[in-house]
Design an enzyme around this catalytic site. Structure first.
Site, PDB file in Angstrom:
ATOM      1  N   ASP A 154      -8.123  11.608   1.506  1.00 26.75           N
ATOM      2  CA  ASP A 154      -7.379  12.769   1.993  1.00 26.75           C
ATOM      3  C   ASP A 154      -6.823  12.387   3.363  1.00 26.75           C
ATOM      4  O   ASP A 154      -7.555  12.350   4.357  1.00 26.75           O
ATOM      5  CB  ASP A 154      -8.295  13.997   2.094  1.00 26.75           C
ATOM      6  N   ASP A 203      -6.978  14.006   6.957  1.00 30.99           N
ATOM      7  CA  ASP A 203      -8.133  13.733   7.825  1.00 30.99           C
ATOM      8  C   ASP A 203      -7.819  12.443   8.599  1.00 30.99           C
ATOM      9  O   ASP A 203      -7.751  11.361   8.003  1.00 30.99           O
ATOM     10  CB  ASP A 203      -9.382  13.574   6.937  1.00 30.99           C
ATOM     11  N   TYR A 261       7.716  21.703   8.952  1.00 29.78           N
ATOM     12  CA  TYR A 261       8.036  20.550   8.096  1.00 29.78           C
ATOM     13  C   TYR A 261       9.121  19.683   8.740  1.00 29.78           C
ATOM     14  O   TYR A 261       8.970  18.472   8.873  1.00 29.78           O
ATOM     15  CB  TYR A 261       8.487  21.038   6.720  1.00 29.78           C
ATOM     16  N   LYS A 308       9.087  15.696  10.132  1.00 26.49           N
ATOM     17  CA  LYS A 308       9.975  14.646   9.620  1.00 26.49           C
ATOM     18  C   LYS A 308      10.852  14.070  10.740  1.00 26.49           C
ATOM     19  O   LYS A 308      11.226  12.904  10.699  1.00 26.49           O
ATOM     20  CB  LYS A 308      10.806  15.189   8.454  1.00 26.49           C
ATOM     21  N   LEU A 364       0.871  -1.180   0.000  1.00 29.21           N
ATOM     22  CA  LEU A 364       0.000   0.000   0.000  1.00 29.21           C
ATOM     23  C   LEU A 364       0.904   1.224   0.000  1.00 29.21           C
ATOM     24  O   LEU A 364       1.772   1.358   0.873  1.00 29.21           O
ATOM     25  CB  LEU A 364      -0.919  -0.012   1.223  1.00 29.21           C
ATOM     26  N   ASN A 367       4.196   7.666   2.373  1.00 29.65           N
ATOM     27  CA  ASN A 367       4.972   8.617   1.570  1.00 29.65           C
ATOM     28  C   ASN A 367       4.267   9.970   1.381  1.00 29.65           C
ATOM     29  O   ASN A 367       4.926  10.986   1.203  1.00 29.65           O
ATOM     30  CB  ASN A 367       5.254   7.964   0.205  1.00 29.65           C
TER      31      ASN A 367
HETATM   32  N1  LIG Z   1      10.986  16.025  -3.212  1.00 29.83           N
HETATM   33  C1  LIG Z   1      11.813  16.262  -2.213  1.00 29.83           C
HETATM   34  O1  LIG Z   1      12.765  17.050  -2.344  1.00 29.83           O
HETATM   35  C2  LIG Z   1      11.635  15.528  -0.903  1.00 29.83           C
HETATM   36  C3  LIG Z   1      12.725  15.489  -0.025  1.00 29.83           C
HETATM   37  C4  LIG Z   1      12.590  14.828   1.183  1.00 29.83           C
HETATM   38  C5  LIG Z   1      11.398  14.215   1.503  1.00 29.83           C
HETATM   39  N2  LIG Z   1      10.348  14.258   0.641  1.00 29.83           N
HETATM   40  C6  LIG Z   1       9.096  13.618   1.038  1.00 29.83           C
HETATM   41  O2  LIG Z   1       8.729  12.695   0.036  1.00 29.83           O
HETATM   42  C7  LIG Z   1       7.323  12.476   0.106  1.00 29.83           C
HETATM   43  C8  LIG Z   1       6.751  12.473  -1.298  1.00 29.83           C
HETATM   44  O3  LIG Z   1       6.898  13.751  -1.858  1.00 29.83           O
HETATM   45  P1  LIG Z   1       7.319  14.000  -3.383  1.00 29.83           P
HETATM   46  O4  LIG Z   1       8.632  14.641  -3.372  1.00 29.83           O
HETATM   47  O5  LIG Z   1       7.127  12.785  -4.191  1.00 29.83           O
HETATM   48  O6  LIG Z   1       6.268  15.157  -3.753  1.00 29.83           O
HETATM   49  P2  LIG Z   1       4.966  15.152  -4.686  1.00 29.83           P
HETATM   50  O7  LIG Z   1       5.354  14.783  -6.073  1.00 29.83           O
HETATM   51  O8  LIG Z   1       4.313  16.471  -4.443  1.00 29.83           O
HETATM   52  O9  LIG Z   1       4.076  13.973  -4.091  1.00 29.83           O
HETATM   53  C9  LIG Z   1       3.288  14.107  -2.933  1.00 29.83           C
HETATM   54  C10 LIG Z   1       2.259  13.005  -2.913  1.00 29.83           C
HETATM   55  O10 LIG Z   1       1.479  13.126  -1.708  1.00 29.83           O
HETATM   56  C11 LIG Z   1       0.098  13.105  -2.047  1.00 29.83           C
HETATM   57  N3  LIG Z   1      -0.676  13.899  -1.110  1.00 29.83           N
HETATM   58  C12 LIG Z   1      -0.531  15.222  -0.829  1.00 29.83           C
HETATM   59  N4  LIG Z   1      -1.466  15.611   0.059  1.00 29.83           N
HETATM   60  C13 LIG Z   1      -2.231  14.511   0.336  1.00 29.83           C
HETATM   61  C14 LIG Z   1      -3.347  14.281   1.176  1.00 29.83           C
HETATM   62  N5  LIG Z   1      -3.887  15.261   1.900  1.00 29.83           N
HETATM   63  N6  LIG Z   1      -3.876  13.034   1.220  1.00 29.83           N
HETATM   64  C15 LIG Z   1      -3.347  12.037   0.470  1.00 29.83           C
HETATM   65  N7  LIG Z   1      -2.275  12.189  -0.324  1.00 29.83           N
HETATM   66  C16 LIG Z   1      -1.727  13.422  -0.399  1.00 29.83           C
HETATM   67  C17 LIG Z   1       0.038  13.705  -3.460  1.00 29.83           C
HETATM   68  O11 LIG Z   1      -1.110  13.235  -4.162  1.00 29.83           O
HETATM   69  P3  LIG Z   1      -2.492  14.034  -4.327  1.00 29.83           P
HETATM   70  O12 LIG Z   1      -2.152  15.471  -4.547  1.00 29.83           O
HETATM   71  O13 LIG Z   1      -3.101  13.346  -5.494  1.00 29.83           O
HETATM   72  O14 LIG Z   1      -3.252  13.787  -3.070  1.00 29.83           O
HETATM   73  C18 LIG Z   1       1.292  13.093  -4.084  1.00 29.83           C
HETATM   74  O15 LIG Z   1       1.034  11.803  -4.568  1.00 29.83           O
HETATM   75  C19 LIG Z   1       6.763  13.560   1.036  1.00 29.83           C
HETATM   76  O16 LIG Z   1       6.462  13.004   2.297  1.00 29.83           O
HETATM   77  C20 LIG Z   1       7.912  14.557   1.144  1.00 29.83           C
HETATM   78  O17 LIG Z   1       7.887  15.257   2.367  1.00 29.83           O
HETATM   79  C21 LIG Z   1      10.442  14.902  -0.560  1.00 29.83           C
END
Ligand SMILES: NC(=O)c1ccc[n+]([C@@H]2O[C@H](COP(=O)([O-])OP(=O)(O)OC[C@H]3O[C@@H](n4cnc5c(N)ncnc54)[C@H](OP(=O)(O)O)[C@@H]3O)[C@@H](O)[C@H]2O)c1
Length: 271
Positions: free
Chosen positions: A66, A69, A158, A162, A12, A93
């Protein structure tokens, strides 16, 4: 503990509709897993499910939720059960980051950030771990961040979410080992995804521009290699690994000041 065997098991993935979550979906399907894809964007999840089925022949289930929630986060386990499925591996994630002066942030948006990044993985762990214990094993990978290793001024909330997720993961890594449940935190630095746009901050990408950015594919590949070795924490990417290690030997106040200079407003050059 026996190492996690992917074949014919179900993962999942939250936040599967883009970025790191989507890369996890592709690489886990390539390892023989069936997938439950969770996010808010139904269309993106359905087209990903379609592509994964065609490319890898895996079974997929889309669950729109979402996860900011808490009821929807804790309710995922019942929805999975009602669909006649079980989750052997959970990838927590879904997440986003806010950036900018604390006084300019919306309290409601930062509350959602805490609920999604920190509380949802906790709710999901509480909902799914008892079933894993009953079945004699399972696994959880929590996508935290390198921001969890130290305070992150101008992204204070943030970084705090984390840090919570990192500590929760490490604690559960040791605590759940006797139940044959493998837990790992992924702590990436900048990854080329929609994260920067989703932050709503026009300056975040620039603030992090001195740190090399890796692809989501590399982030996930290195994470799964570490997971296969039973590691509790992985920092994908060499530069950010070295940066997080060097930070461990600095006084906390100095590290926080350096972090503030990186993430804070840049002074205009004069003359
Ligand atoms: N990119 C970076 O530089 C980076 C670095 C360190 C850690 N991270 C972590 O990696 C994880 C994934 O981020 P990403 O970089 O892949 O960014 P991303 O492309 O913006 O992906 C975020 C994902 O979370 C989902 N999401 C957002 N709000 C949500 C909600 N309320 N309910 C359910 N799903 C939700 C989004 O889907 P929907 O909008 O369709 O809901 C999307 O699939 C995050 O936890 C982020 O903090 C990212």
């Amino acid at each position: 503990m026996t190492r996690f065997d992917y074949r014919e098991k179900t993962a999942l993935i939250t936040g599967a509709s883009s970025g790191i979550g989507e890369a996890f979906a592709h690489q886990l399907a390539a390892r023989g897993m069936h997938l439950i894809l969770v996010a808010r964007s139904q269309d993106k999840l359905l087209s990903l499910a379609d592509a994964l089925g065609r490319e890898h022949g895996c079974r997929t289930k889309v669950l729109v939720a979402d996860l900011s929630d808490p009821d929807q986060a804790s309710g995922l386990a019942d929805r999975v059960k009602s669909a006649g499925l079980q989750a052997d591996l959970i990838i927590n994630n879904a997440g986003f980051g806010t950036h900018g002066r604390f006084t300019r942030q919306s309290a409601a948006q930062e509350r959602r950030e805490v609920l999604l990044n920190a509380l949802a993985p906790l709710e999901i762990a509480h909902a799914f771990v008892p079933g894993m214990v009953e079945r004699g094993g399972g696994a959880i990978i929590n996508v935290a961040s390198s921001a969890g290793f130290q305070a992150t001024p101008y992204m204070s909330t943030y970084g705090a979410t984390k840090a919570f997720l990192l500590h929760l993961s490490e604690g559960l890594w040791a605590e759940l080992e006797p139940d044959n449940i493998q837990v790992m935190a992924v702590c990436p630095g900048p990854v080329a995804t929609n994260f920067f746009e989703a932050s709503g901050s026009p300056t975040l990408k620039k603030a992090l521009s001195t740190t090399p950015m890796i692809s989501a594919e590399r982030c996930v590949r290195e994470s799964l290699e570490a997971f296969d070795k039973g590691r509790p924490v992985v920092v994908p990417g060499l530069s950010i690994k070295l940066m997080t290690q060097s930070g461990r030997f600095m006084p906390r106040a100095l590290l926080t000041k350096i972090s503030a200079r990186m993430l804070g407003p840049k002074k205009r050059k004069t003359g």
